[in-house]
Design an enzyme around this catalytic site. Sequence first.
Site, short mmCIF file in Angstrom:
data_model
loop_
_atom_site.label_atom_id
_atom_site.label_comp_id
_atom_site.label_asym_id
_atom_site.label_seq_id
_atom_site.Cartn_x
_atom_site.Cartn_y
_atom_site.Cartn_z
N ASN A 11 75.67 94.51 110.50
CA ASN A 11 76.61 93.48 110.04
C ASN A 11 75.89 92.29 109.42
O ASN A 11 76.27 91.81 108.36
CB ASN A 11 77.50 93.01 111.20
CG ASN A 11 78.29 94.16 111.80
OD1 ASN A 11 78.28 95.28 111.25
ND2 ASN A 11 78.97 93.91 112.91
N THR A 32 96.03 75.08 64.93
CA THR A 32 96.82 75.06 66.17
C THR A 32 97.96 76.05 65.92
O THR A 32 98.40 76.18 64.77
CB THR A 32 97.39 73.66 66.48
OG1 THR A 32 98.31 73.29 65.45
CG2 THR A 32 96.30 72.61 66.58
N SER A 83 85.64 104.44 60.81
CA SER A 83 86.83 105.22 61.15
C SER A 83 86.53 106.69 60.90
O SER A 83 85.82 107.04 59.97
CB SER A 83 88.00 104.78 60.28
OG SER A 83 88.94 105.82 60.17
N LYS A 105 86.43 101.90 56.33
CA LYS A 105 86.62 100.99 57.46
C LYS A 105 85.32 100.50 58.09
O LYS A 105 84.36 101.22 58.21
CB LYS A 105 87.46 101.66 58.54
CG LYS A 105 88.89 101.89 58.12
CD LYS A 105 89.71 100.62 58.21
CE LYS A 105 90.16 100.45 59.63
NZ LYS A 105 90.80 99.23 59.92
N1 ARG Z 1 77.88 100.14 104.99
C1 ARG Z 1 78.36 99.00 105.70
C2 ARG Z 1 78.87 97.96 104.73
O1 ARG Z 1 78.54 98.05 103.61
C3 ARG Z 1 77.25 98.40 106.50
C4 ARG Z 1 77.68 97.71 107.71
C5 ARG Z 1 78.23 98.68 108.67
N2 ARG Z 1 78.49 98.07 109.91
C6 ARG Z 1 79.26 98.63 110.81
N3 ARG Z 1 79.42 98.02 111.90
N4 ARG Z 1 79.87 99.75 110.56
O2 ARG Z 1 79.60 97.06 105.07
#
Ligand code: ARG
Length: 460
Positions: free
Chosen positions: A114, A159, A281, A287
């Site tokens: 993450n 304009t 074209s 063209k």
């Molecule tokens: N492939 C995942 C993404 O791009 C990576 C993170 C995945 N994390 C997880 N807890 N499944 O977001």
Amino acid sequence: MPDSFDGTSKIWGGRFRQPPDPRFFAYGRSVEWDRRLAPQDIRGSLAHAASLHAAGIIDDAQARALREGLQALAQRLAAGEALAITAQDEDVHGAIERLLGPAGEYLHAGRSRNDQVALDFHLFCKESAQGLAGLAHGLQAALLAQAEALGEALCPGMTHLQEAQPVLFAHQIMAYFWMFERDRRRLLWAADQADRSPLGAGALAGAGLPLDTRATAKALGLSDVYPNSIDAVSDRDFALDLAYAASLCALHLSRLGEEIVLWASRPFDWIQLPDAFSSGSSMMPQKKNPDAAELLRGRAGRVVGRLVGLLMVLKGLPLAYVRDLQEDKEALFEIVDTLGDGLELTAAMLQAATFTPPGVAQGDLMLATELADYLVRQGVPFRQAHHLVGQAVRTAVERGGNFLALSREDWLAISSHFTSRALGELMDPLRAASRRAVEGGTAPARVREQISRAHAALGV
Ligand code: ARG
């Protein structure tokens, strides 16, 4: 769908009795596109390994094995080798960990995919935003060079797409310069938004190991860390900032594309596109079509569409990581590629194009505002002046559409201020443009001033 399959080897496989269904695995597999983040992932891992080592979590030998493994991978990628993924790899993070062999087993301590993927994406967005800003700079330089070459050449300013007032052609070109200057600033701002490291957030609660996350951020060239680990793994605002900055820039390319299409058409004939940026074209031998400019207009939709798509992905998400977030990457990849290609193409096309300003005739009806302004300077209320000049326009239209068709007597019947001496000056379009001398106006002196400001903005 991967052809061979083995669920027990998943990096998260320990608690599962069944391998993932092949349909689910294929649906969730991102390595085919997130492999693009391999260079960022490797840099992040090098910094993380150093941080584990500094904290005493891994020993010298483990740290060296990781460093050497990661550096070897980075070198192979830099030499143009593809990341050697297998059918079992789910994403780039797992693939790289596997490619490191036994050394890789120590790497993921104190880290989750993450915060890892968030870090990769911060690095990607920051670098991409800077790269796009550089490409915008290139386009601006091309616009500026053309504007300078055009000198005091005149064209109708429009304009409602109707002829309005004479302006310097350079002034029109510079209008686009400033749009792209704002885009460039916005892109650099977007780069700043991504200039923060989420590493150390772990899955969401913060790493449980004594890692110096500020030092790691610094090693990665990032200026700050997140004050909140949950926000750190949830946040994709920086990606949206880039997506928006890019969308607006793509929109400006689209407007410029439309302008070029118009200017390249026979009735205008204000720009000669190089053959190398035109198409023919299949049927009509004569063209020469401005397809490149049309594609600039057409492709803006992809960029804006991806921005809106990503906004939709994010709008209902709860805190911390959810798999929906995986959708962010293809969106930004397409945005960055589409805009980058467009900026490069436009700069090259404009560099090679020839502008053919049509000029503005003496006595052209576009001088009407000039005549009204003159009467105002003689003390006539503007509304009356507008009306009087309107009468002159009516007569001129009846006689072919130019003020020179009015006689001395015609003018004096409209207003005693319209002496031959005054009219002599008022019929000259370049003098008309020169009187538009407020800051930012089309007067040649102001356009020169604008051009020097543009040089200063670009640092050239
Ligand atoms: N492939 C995942 C993404 O791009 C990576 C993170 C995945 N994390 C997880 N807890 N499944 O977001």
